[in-house]
Design a protein around this motif. Structure first.
Motif, PDB file in Angstrom:
ATOM      1  N   LEU A  13     -10.300  28.634  16.529  1.00 47.54           N
ATOM      2  CA  LEU A  13     -10.250  27.178  16.532  1.00 47.54           C
ATOM      3  C   LEU A  13     -11.059  26.599  17.688  1.00 47.54           C
ATOM      4  O   LEU A  13     -11.810  25.630  17.517  1.00 47.54           O
ATOM      5  CB  LEU A  13      -8.795  26.717  16.599  1.00 47.54           C
ATOM      6  N   THR A  14     -10.951  27.196  18.857  1.00 49.05           N
ATOM      7  CA  THR A  14     -11.720  26.756  20.015  1.00 49.05           C
ATOM      8  C   THR A  14     -13.215  26.916  19.769  1.00 49.05           C
ATOM      9  O   THR A  14     -14.008  26.019  20.074  1.00 49.05           O
ATOM     10  CB  THR A  14     -11.309  27.550  21.269  1.00 49.05           C
ATOM     11  N   LEU A  29     -19.126  20.533  18.364  1.00 52.36           N
ATOM     12  CA  LEU A  29     -19.521  19.646  19.455  1.00 52.36           C
ATOM     13  C   LEU A  29     -20.979  19.846  19.853  1.00 52.36           C
ATOM     14  O   LEU A  29     -21.733  18.884  20.009  1.00 52.36           O
ATOM     15  CB  LEU A  29     -18.609  19.872  20.666  1.00 52.36           C
ATOM     16  N   TYR A  30     -21.407  21.090  20.012  1.00 52.53           N
ATOM     17  CA  TYR A  30     -22.756  21.386  20.500  1.00 52.53           C
ATOM     18  C   TYR A  30     -23.764  21.653  19.388  1.00 52.53           C
ATOM     19  O   TYR A  30     -24.927  21.921  19.665  1.00 52.53           O
ATOM     20  CB  TYR A  30     -22.718  22.570  21.461  1.00 52.53           C
ATOM     21  N   GLY A  67      -6.886  22.772  10.170  1.00 52.51           N
ATOM     22  CA  GLY A  67      -7.384  24.111   9.890  1.00 52.51           C
ATOM     23  C   GLY A  67      -8.535  24.178   8.913  1.00 52.51           C
ATOM     24  O   GLY A  67      -8.844  25.250   8.386  1.00 52.51           O
ATOM     25  N   ARG A  68      -9.195  23.049   8.643  1.00 55.07           N
ATOM     26  CA  ARG A  68     -10.303  23.042   7.681  1.00 55.07           C
ATOM     27  C   ARG A  68     -11.523  22.363   8.265  1.00 55.07           C
ATOM     28  O   ARG A  68     -11.422  21.300   8.872  1.00 55.07           O
ATOM     29  CB  ARG A  68      -9.879  22.346   6.403  1.00 55.07           C
ATOM     30  N   PHE A  69     -12.684  23.022   8.062  1.00 56.33           N
ATOM     31  CA  PHE A  69     -13.947  22.532   8.589  1.00 56.33           C
ATOM     32  C   PHE A  69     -15.008  22.569   7.490  1.00 56.33           C
ATOM     33  O   PHE A  69     -14.871  23.308   6.522  1.00 56.33           O
ATOM     34  CB  PHE A  69     -14.421  23.413   9.753  1.00 56.33           C
ATOM     35  N   VAL A  70     -16.078  21.810   7.692  1.00 54.54           N
ATOM     36  CA  VAL A  70     -17.214  21.835   6.775  1.00 54.54           C
ATOM     37  C   VAL A  70     -18.332  22.628   7.438  1.00 54.54           C
ATOM     38  O   VAL A  70     -18.709  22.349   8.579  1.00 54.54           O
ATOM     39  CB  VAL A  70     -17.704  20.402   6.438  1.00 54.54           C
ATOM     40  N   LEU A 117     -20.909  32.628  18.054  1.00 54.20           N
ATOM     41  CA  LEU A 117     -21.829  31.522  18.269  1.00 54.20           C
ATOM     42  C   LEU A 117     -23.206  32.043  18.605  1.00 54.20           C
ATOM     43  O   LEU A 117     -23.362  33.080  19.253  1.00 54.20           O
ATOM     44  CB  LEU A 117     -21.336  30.630  19.405  1.00 54.20           C
ATOM     45  N   ALA A 118     -24.219  31.283  18.178  1.00 55.89           N
ATOM     46  CA  ALA A 118     -25.610  31.662  18.479  1.00 55.89           C
ATOM     47  C   ALA A 118     -25.979  31.200  19.870  1.00 55.89           C
ATOM     48  O   ALA A 118     -25.414  30.330  20.438  1.00 55.89           O
ATOM     49  CB  ALA A 118     -26.553  31.035  17.468  1.00 55.89           C
TER      50      ALA A 118
END
Length: 96
Positions: free
Chosen positions: A36-37, A44-45, A70-73, A95-96
């Motif tokens: 989640l974090t 955000l970035y 708990g849901r993201f696009v 994360l890249a």
């Protein structure tokens, strides 16, 4: 030819056993609060993410929106497909 193939195989085995960074091993799952974090940070970035799912699939893209707790696009890497991602389905995020 056979000796060279054996040498390459031994190098791969050695690299697999001794040269991996434990932080980058994808065989270890992450806790949901870590996922989640990372999803919030990615949103955000606007960084690219590699999502590994519990069923073995992987996706690369950007997190564009949060729909609920708990849901993201996820916008796929080719920028054409939007996919709703459920927190419970994610095994690991990088994360890249």
């Amino acid at each position: 030819m056979q000796g060279e193939q054996m040498k390459n195989t031994l190098k791969k085995i050695y690299h697999y056993l001794f040269a991996y960074d434990d932080e980058k091993l994808s065989i270890y799952s992450q806790y949901q609060h870590e996922i989640l974090t990372m999803l919030d940070r990615a949103m955000l970035y606007r960084v690219d993410v590699l999502l590994s799912y519990r069923d073995g699939r992987c996706e690369i893209g950007q997190i564009t929106k949060r729909l609920s707790v708990g849901r993201f696009v996820l916008r796929s890497a080719n920028q054409k497909l939007l996919h709703v991602v459920d927190l419970d389905d994610i095994f690991r995020i990088d994360l890249a």
